[in-house]
Design a protein around this motif. Structure first.
Motif, PDB file in Angstrom:
ATOM      1  N   ARG A   1       0.794  -1.034   0.134  1.00  0.00           N
ATOM      2  CA  ARG A   1       0.120  -0.137  -0.158  1.00  0.00           C
ATOM      3  C   ARG A   1       0.901   1.378  -0.056  1.00  0.00           C
ATOM      4  O   ARG A   1       0.484   2.322  -0.613  1.00  0.00           O
ATOM      5  CB  ARG A   1      -0.941   0.120   1.267  1.00  0.00           C
ATOM      6  N   ARG A   2       1.975   1.427   0.500  1.00  0.00           N
ATOM      7  CA  ARG A   2       2.843   2.556   0.821  1.00  0.00           C
ATOM      8  C   ARG A   2       3.450   2.742  -0.564  1.00  0.00           C
ATOM      9  O   ARG A   2       3.788   3.717  -1.107  1.00  0.00           O
ATOM     10  CB  ARG A   2       3.832   2.222   1.843  1.00  0.00           C
ATOM     11  N   MET A   3       3.905   1.451  -1.330  1.00  0.00           N
ATOM     12  CA  MET A   3       4.461   1.611  -2.604  1.00  0.00           C
ATOM     13  C   MET A   3       3.442   2.274  -3.494  1.00  0.00           C
ATOM     14  O   MET A   3       3.850   3.189  -4.300  1.00  0.00           O
ATOM     15  CB  MET A   3       5.038   0.430  -3.156  1.00  0.00           C
ATOM     16  N   VAL A   4       2.294   1.775  -3.608  1.00  0.00           N
ATOM     17  CA  VAL A   4       1.237   2.341  -4.586  1.00  0.00           C
ATOM     18  C   VAL A   4       0.814   3.730  -4.291  1.00  0.00           C
ATOM     19  O   VAL A   4       0.737   4.447  -5.144  1.00  0.00           O
ATOM     20  CB  VAL A   4       0.042   1.459  -4.226  1.00  0.00           C
ATOM     21  N   ARG A   5       0.930   4.012  -2.838  1.00  0.00           N
ATOM     22  CA  ARG A   5       0.701   5.483  -2.523  1.00  0.00           C
ATOM     23  C   ARG A   5       1.593   6.363  -3.056  1.00  0.00           C
ATOM     24  O   ARG A   5       1.220   7.462  -3.455  1.00  0.00           O
ATOM     25  CB  ARG A   5       0.520   5.580  -1.017  1.00  0.00           C
ATOM     26  N   ARG A   6       2.993   5.817  -3.206  1.00  0.00           N
ATOM     27  CA  ARG A   6       3.916   6.827  -3.477  1.00  0.00           C
ATOM     28  C   ARG A   6       3.771   6.976  -5.131  1.00  0.00           C
ATOM     29  O   ARG A   6       4.159   7.817  -5.613  1.00  0.00           O
ATOM     30  CB  ARG A   6       5.593   6.167  -3.316  1.00  0.00           C
TER      31      ARG A   6
ATOM     32  N   ILE B   1       1.255   6.860  -7.081  1.00  0.00           N
ATOM     33  CA  ILE B   1       0.061   7.742  -7.146  1.00  0.00           C
ATOM     34  C   ILE B   1       0.531   9.169  -7.110  1.00  0.00           C
ATOM     35  O   ILE B   1       0.157  10.014  -7.677  1.00  0.00           O
ATOM     36  CB  ILE B   1      -1.183   7.546  -6.507  1.00  0.00           C
ATOM     37  N   GLU B   2       1.188   9.331  -6.009  1.00  0.00           N
ATOM     38  CA  GLU B   2       1.582  10.839  -5.495  1.00  0.00           C
ATOM     39  C   GLU B   2       2.560  11.345  -6.408  1.00  0.00           C
ATOM     40  O   GLU B   2       2.543  12.364  -6.662  1.00  0.00           O
ATOM     41  CB  GLU B   2       2.034  10.775  -4.036  1.00  0.00           C
ATOM     42  N   GLN B   3       3.355  10.494  -7.066  1.00  0.00           N
ATOM     43  CA  GLN B   3       4.409  10.515  -7.978  1.00  0.00           C
ATOM     44  C   GLN B   3       4.178  10.895  -9.515  1.00  0.00           C
ATOM     45  O   GLN B   3       4.573  11.776 -10.203  1.00  0.00           O
ATOM     46  CB  GLN B   3       5.767  10.132  -7.795  1.00  0.00           C
ATOM     47  N   GLU B   4       3.128   9.720  -9.988  1.00  0.00           N
ATOM     48  CA  GLU B   4       3.120   9.696 -11.158  1.00  0.00           C
ATOM     49  C   GLU B   4       1.790   9.759 -11.896  1.00  0.00           C
ATOM     50  O   GLU B   4       1.643  10.176 -12.819  1.00  0.00           O
ATOM     51  CB  GLU B   4       3.459   7.945 -11.580  1.00  0.00           C
ATOM     52  N   ILE B   5       0.830  10.098 -10.832  1.00  0.00           N
ATOM     53  CA  ILE B   5      -0.519  10.164 -11.149  1.00  0.00           C
ATOM     54  C   ILE B   5      -1.217  11.463 -10.860  1.00  0.00           C
ATOM     55  O   ILE B   5      -1.765  12.417 -11.590  1.00  0.00           O
ATOM     56  CB  ILE B   5      -1.575   8.976 -10.676  1.00  0.00           C
ATOM     57  N   SER B   6      -1.292  11.585  -9.495  1.00  0.00           N
ATOM     58  CA  SER B   6      -1.901  12.961  -9.094  1.00  0.00           C
ATOM     59  C   SER B   6      -1.193  14.422  -9.521  1.00  0.00           C
ATOM     60  O   SER B   6      -2.120  15.209  -9.961  1.00  0.00           O
ATOM     61  CB  SER B   6      -1.782  13.111  -7.491  1.00  0.00           C
ATOM     62  N   PRO B   7      -0.054  14.542  -9.905  1.00  0.00           N
ATOM     63  CA  PRO B   7       0.553  15.827 -10.554  1.00  0.00           C
ATOM     64  C   PRO B   7      -0.257  16.104 -12.056  1.00  0.00           C
ATOM     65  O   PRO B   7      -0.071  17.064 -12.288  1.00  0.00           O
ATOM     66  CB  PRO B   7       1.932  15.411 -10.379  1.00  0.00           C
ATOM     67  N   HIS B   8      -0.452  14.732 -12.609  1.00  0.00           N
ATOM     68  CA  HIS B   8      -0.852  15.242 -14.030  1.00  0.00           C
ATOM     69  C   HIS B   8      -2.372  15.011 -14.247  1.00  0.00           C
ATOM     70  O   HIS B   8      -2.773  14.972 -15.479  1.00  0.00           O
ATOM     71  CB  HIS B   8      -0.255  13.990 -14.763  1.00  0.00           C
TER      72      HIS B   8
ATOM     73  N   ASN C   1       2.796   1.859 -18.916  1.00  0.00           N
ATOM     74  CA  ASN C   1       4.257   1.270 -18.872  1.00  0.00           C
ATOM     75  C   ASN C   1       4.913   1.098 -17.411  1.00  0.00           C
ATOM     76  O   ASN C   1       5.541   0.334 -16.899  1.00  0.00           O
ATOM     77  CB  ASN C   1       5.305   1.985 -19.716  1.00  0.00           C
ATOM     78  N   ARG C   2       4.843   2.507 -16.889  1.00  0.00           N
ATOM     79  CA  ARG C   2       5.431   2.792 -15.428  1.00  0.00           C
ATOM     80  C   ARG C   2       4.638   1.837 -14.531  1.00  0.00           C
ATOM     81  O   ARG C   2       5.355   0.971 -13.724  1.00  0.00           O
ATOM     82  CB  ARG C   2       5.277   4.080 -15.352  1.00  0.00           C
ATOM     83  N   ALA C   3       3.244   1.669 -14.581  1.00  0.00           N
ATOM     84  CA  ALA C   3       2.785   0.942 -13.896  1.00  0.00           C
ATOM     85  C   ALA C   3       2.933  -0.669 -13.914  1.00  0.00           C
ATOM     86  O   ALA C   3       3.036  -1.467 -12.999  1.00  0.00           O
ATOM     87  CB  ALA C   3       1.006   0.943 -13.961  1.00  0.00           C
ATOM     88  N   GLY C   4       3.240  -1.139 -15.152  1.00  0.00           N
ATOM     89  CA  GLY C   4       3.879  -2.246 -15.503  1.00  0.00           C
ATOM     90  C   GLY C   4       5.071  -2.754 -14.970  1.00  0.00           C
ATOM     91  O   GLY C   4       5.473  -3.615 -14.401  1.00  0.00           O
TER      92      GLY C   4
ATOM     93  N   MET D   1      -6.952  -0.453  -5.831  1.00  0.00           N
ATOM     94  CA  MET D   1      -8.229   0.267  -6.282  1.00  0.00           C
ATOM     95  C   MET D   1      -8.720   1.358  -5.043  1.00  0.00           C
ATOM     96  O   MET D   1      -9.093   2.633  -5.311  1.00  0.00           O
ATOM     97  CB  MET D   1      -9.205  -0.684  -6.386  1.00  0.00           C
ATOM     98  N   GLU D   2      -8.382   0.776  -3.828  1.00  0.00           N
ATOM     99  CA  GLU D   2      -8.607   1.785  -2.648  1.00  0.00           C
ATOM    100  C   GLU D   2      -7.633   2.981  -2.653  1.00  0.00           C
ATOM    101  O   GLU D   2      -8.256   4.149  -2.677  1.00  0.00           O
ATOM    102  CB  GLU D   2      -8.323   1.102  -1.488  1.00  0.00           C
ATOM    103  N   GLU D   3      -6.554   2.829  -2.990  1.00  0.00           N
ATOM    104  CA  GLU D   3      -5.431   4.025  -2.969  1.00  0.00           C
ATOM    105  C   GLU D   3      -5.919   4.881  -4.161  1.00  0.00           C
ATOM    106  O   GLU D   3      -5.817   6.253  -4.036  1.00  0.00           O
ATOM    107  CB  GLU D   3      -4.177   3.699  -3.137  1.00  0.00           C
ATOM    108  N   GLN D   4      -6.308   4.395  -5.361  1.00  0.00           N
ATOM    109  CA  GLN D   4      -6.695   5.294  -6.219  1.00  0.00           C
ATOM    110  C   GLN D   4      -8.070   5.866  -6.150  1.00  0.00           C
ATOM    111  O   GLN D   4      -8.046   7.304  -6.340  1.00  0.00           O
ATOM    112  CB  GLN D   4      -7.058   4.539  -7.585  1.00  0.00           C
TER     113      GLN D   4
END
Length: 380
Positions: A15-20, A22-29, A45-48, A75-78
């Motif tokens: 969960r901590r890895m997923v949260r990072r 999302i914070e770095q690769e998803i939320s800013p964009h 590709n990055r998710a893969g 899914m929860e973290e998203q």
């Protein structure tokens, strides 16, 4: 409230890895993605690379071979982050499952590793412009000519459709007069001649998630693209996966409700009216207490459904009830959250406003809530 028992320390680290991520690769964009109506292709590709795609698929096909509790964490973290753009759940937990559960060894070897790495994006095409939730009335047809199927028709509201590379298409292959016996699932590569995609649809919410219409104009695919050993198995294949698909909506809904509660609590504690924080007023505290209680009840029911699903015991009625209850719950919670934000709750720069418009679709997709009530009533 009651503690959750689904997860262990491995889940917590994941969960901590997923949260990072999302914070770095998803939320800013995400705001930019909402404007372009789809996420950047590179995110897949990055998710893969991080092992976040097709996690439940066995390692021999590129997955992690873990159970669906890990999908639940993602899914929860998203949902907590309001990251509705990436259609990872459709790709990994629906499309990949169809290929893994019903595909030939050649089909699995061809597509699952590419989907796990993010090289190929998957979509499933069920709904048509004139059919809605009535899958037995679809008109898209695959006609066999020699060792090929020729496909004609159109599909609408297809998540991941615009960026898709492989689509599981529900088509009519028979004329028995019994709709359920005439449907088949066929894999269609989006590079095929005659296949085309419309621009992403202009939705009320979930604007960063690419959703489009697909067209099939004499699209030819080899008969080996059929999922299953024979024609006419499509409806049964769909029914086997629908309980999990509806539980996915429930997982997303209750997590979105929790995220809306958290952001509303923080806002009311910080916002001052008449010299004191909004959270100190009795009306606010009572509304927050009601929201928290409803979310806790919904979470316990969803967690119980997940436990049953892991044991292969989740019924269609229970999954429909979970989808019905939680998709209604999240709408109540986010609406109350908007109200407690006051005028700022109507401003799109506030997460609660986006949650308000994004969550409404949950009562429609995956089968409308009216259909859910019908499914539940069949168990009487």
């Amino acid at each position: 409230m009651l503690p959750r028992t689904l997860f262990n320390s491995d889940h917590d680290e994941f969960r901590r890895m997923v949260r990072r991520f999302i914070e770095q690769e998803i939320s800013p964009h995400h705001e930019r993605w909402e404007e372009q109506q789809h996420i950047d292709r590179e995110v897949w590709n990055r998710a893969g690379e991080l092992g976040l795609l097709c996690m439940t698929i066995p390692e021999e096909y590129g997955g992690l071979g873990v159970d669906r509790t890990y999908s639940t964490v993602l899914m929860e973290e998203q949902s907590y982050a309001g990251a509705t753009g990436p259609g990872f759940a459709v790709h990994s937990d629906i499309v990949a499952n169809y290929i893994y559960n019903f595909g030939t060894e050649a089909q699995k070897q061809e597509w699952l590793p590419k989907m796990a790495s993010g090289e190929a994006v998957g979509a499933v095409a069920m709904t048509e412009p004139g059919t809605g939730s009535d899958l037995q009335s679809i008109t898209a047809r695959a006609v066999k000519e020699g060792d090929e199927y020729v496909i004609n028709g159109s599909k609408i509201f297809i998540t991941n459709g615009y960026l898709s590379d492989i689509v599981v298409v529900v088509v009519k292959t028979g004329d028995s007069g019994v709709g359920a016996n005439d449907l088949s699932l066929v894999l269609v590569e989006t590079s095929r001649e005659g296949f085309s995609k419309a621009r992403p649809l202009k939705k009320v919410g979930m604007k960063a998630q690419d959703t489009c219409e697909l067209y099939f104009d004499n699209v030819r695919v080899p008969c080996s693209n059929l999922l299953g050993e024979q024609e006419g198995l499509g409806f049964k294949q769909l029914m086997k996966e629908l309980a999990w698909e509806r539980l996915i909506i429930a997982i997303l809904s209750v997590a979105t409700a929790q995220g809306a509660f958290d952001t509303t609590l923080a806002y009311t504690q910080d916002r001052k009216v008449f010299g004191k924080s909004v959270a100190t007023y009795q009306n606010t505290r009572f509304k927050l207490a009601e929201m928290k209680t409803e979310i806790a009840v919904g979470q316990q029911f969803v967690d119980r459904c997940i436990e049953l699903m892991l044991r292969g015991e989740l019924s269609q009625e229970a999954a429909a009830a979970a989808k019905l209850w939680t998709s209604e719950l999240v709408c109540r919670v986010v609406d109350e959250g908007v109200q407690l934000h006051g005028g700022y709750g109507y401003m799109l720069e506030y997460p609660i406003a986006k949650a308000w418009i994004d969550s409404r679709a949950g009562r429609i997709y995956g089968g409308t809530n009216e259909i859910m009530k019908e499914i539940i009533a069949r168990g009487f």
